[in-house]
Design a protein around this motif. Structure first.
Motif, PDB file in Angstrom:
ATOM      1  N   ARG A   1       3.261   2.064   8.771  1.00 58.27           N
ATOM      2  CA  ARG A   1       4.150   0.905   8.621  1.00 58.27           C
ATOM      3  C   ARG A   1       4.471   0.299   9.980  1.00 58.27           C
ATOM      4  O   ARG A   1       4.343   0.961  10.993  1.00 58.27           O
TER       5      ARG A   1
ATOM      6  N   GLN B   1       5.980  -4.344   6.775  1.00 57.01           N
ATOM      7  CA  GLN B   1       4.579  -4.319   6.371  1.00 57.01           C
ATOM      8  C   GLN B   1       4.142  -2.859   6.374  1.00 57.01           C
ATOM      9  O   GLN B   1       4.520  -2.087   7.245  1.00 57.01           O
TER      10      GLN B   1
ATOM     11  N   VAL C   1       1.045   0.254   4.675  1.00 54.43           N
ATOM     12  CA  VAL C   1      -0.036   0.734   3.824  1.00 54.43           C
ATOM     13  C   VAL C   1       0.324   2.167   3.472  1.00 54.43           C
ATOM     14  O   VAL C   1       0.696   2.942   4.353  1.00 54.43           O
TER      15      VAL C   1
ATOM     16  N   ARG D   1      -1.330   1.403  -1.776  1.00 59.07           N
ATOM     17  CA  ARG D   1      -0.467   0.224  -1.898  1.00 59.07           C
ATOM     18  C   ARG D   1      -0.382  -0.436  -0.529  1.00 59.07           C
ATOM     19  O   ARG D   1      -0.454   0.234   0.499  1.00 59.07           O
ATOM     20  N   VAL D   2      -0.204  -1.754  -0.501  1.00 58.75           N
ATOM     21  CA  VAL D   2      -0.062  -2.484   0.752  1.00 58.75           C
ATOM     22  C   VAL D   2       1.024  -3.551   0.599  1.00 58.75           C
ATOM     23  O   VAL D   2       1.174  -4.144  -0.466  1.00 58.75           O
ATOM     24  N   ARG D   3       1.798  -3.746   1.658  1.00 59.02           N
ATOM     25  CA  ARG D   3       2.682  -4.899   1.796  1.00 59.02           C
ATOM     26  C   ARG D   3       2.192  -5.600   3.051  1.00 59.02           C
ATOM     27  O   ARG D   3       2.501  -5.208   4.168  1.00 59.02           O
TER      28      ARG D   3
ATOM     29  N   ASN E   1       6.358  -8.334  -1.949  1.00 58.56           N
ATOM     30  CA  ASN E   1       6.145  -7.169  -2.808  1.00 58.56           C
ATOM     31  C   ASN E   1       4.847  -6.474  -2.418  1.00 58.56           C
ATOM     32  O   ASN E   1       3.893  -7.117  -1.988  1.00 58.56           O
ATOM     33  N   ASP E   2       4.798  -5.137  -2.598  1.00 56.37           N
ATOM     34  CA  ASP E   2       3.557  -4.431  -2.301  1.00 56.37           C
ATOM     35  C   ASP E   2       2.622  -4.511  -3.504  1.00 56.37           C
ATOM     36  O   ASP E   2       3.059  -4.708  -4.633  1.00 56.37           O
ATOM     37  N   THR E   3       1.332  -4.416  -3.235  1.00 53.61           N
ATOM     38  CA  THR E   3       0.312  -4.526  -4.270  1.00 53.61           C
ATOM     39  C   THR E   3      -0.651  -3.344  -4.184  1.00 53.61           C
ATOM     40  O   THR E   3      -0.766  -2.692  -3.151  1.00 53.61           O
TER      41      THR E   3
END
Length: 163
Positions: A28, A36, A38, A55-57, A63-65
């Protein structure tokens, strides 16, 4: 597999299949809640398996995806790795720590040269506590104090339990 990486061998989980907990690795940009980041972690799935999910922001405050496709397994140990080449973060897993399989890539736009690397655990419902044990924590080409525990030399492996 990248200019820098963090990896570990997940040897135990303190939550059962079907219980909402997660344990794995995180990179982060800072310690704020909307930074931000991962993350690549193991969580429970259904009643017969665990899933490994990335997951990543990519932008602060969004929002993270999900990154790539989740995969499923029912036994440990399992090795996890996040590698970094510029702003691209590769997610990898392995059953033996030698043959790595790609689980996808994530991009953090404007990634700073110094980021926080480490293991993470979290409950996914309210105050639920998730725990796990990681051994063989490895860091490569990560300058301190970018790792959350700067007492760990980058050239050695250590055992950690995170709650």
């Amino acid at each position: 597999m990248g200019d820098a990486f963090v990896s570990c061998k997940v040897t135990s989980l303190g939550f059962a299949i079907g219980t909402p907990g997660a344990f794995g690795l995180m990179v982060r940009t800072d310690n704020t809640s909307d930074s931000q980041m991962v993350t690549f972690y193991i969580d429970s799935f259904g009643s017969s398996s665990y899933q490994v999910l990335g997951r990543v922001r990519g932008s602060k405050g969004t929002n993270d995806t999900t990154v790539g496709t989740a995969f499923f397994f029912s036994s440990l140990p399992l090795y996890l790795k996040i590698s970094r080449t510029a702003a691209v973060f590769g997610l990898f897993y392995s059953t033996d720590g030698k043959a790595w399989v790609s689980a996808g890539n994530a991009t953090i736009v404007g990634s700073p040269s110094s980021m926080l690397y480490g293991v993470e655990a979290h409950g996914q419902i309210g105050s639920l506590t998730a725990t796990g044990t990681a051994s063989q924590l490895r860091l490569q080409n990560i300058s301190f104090p970018s790792f959350v525990d700067s007492r760990v030399p980058a050239s050695t492996a250590h055992n950690y339990t995170v709650t």
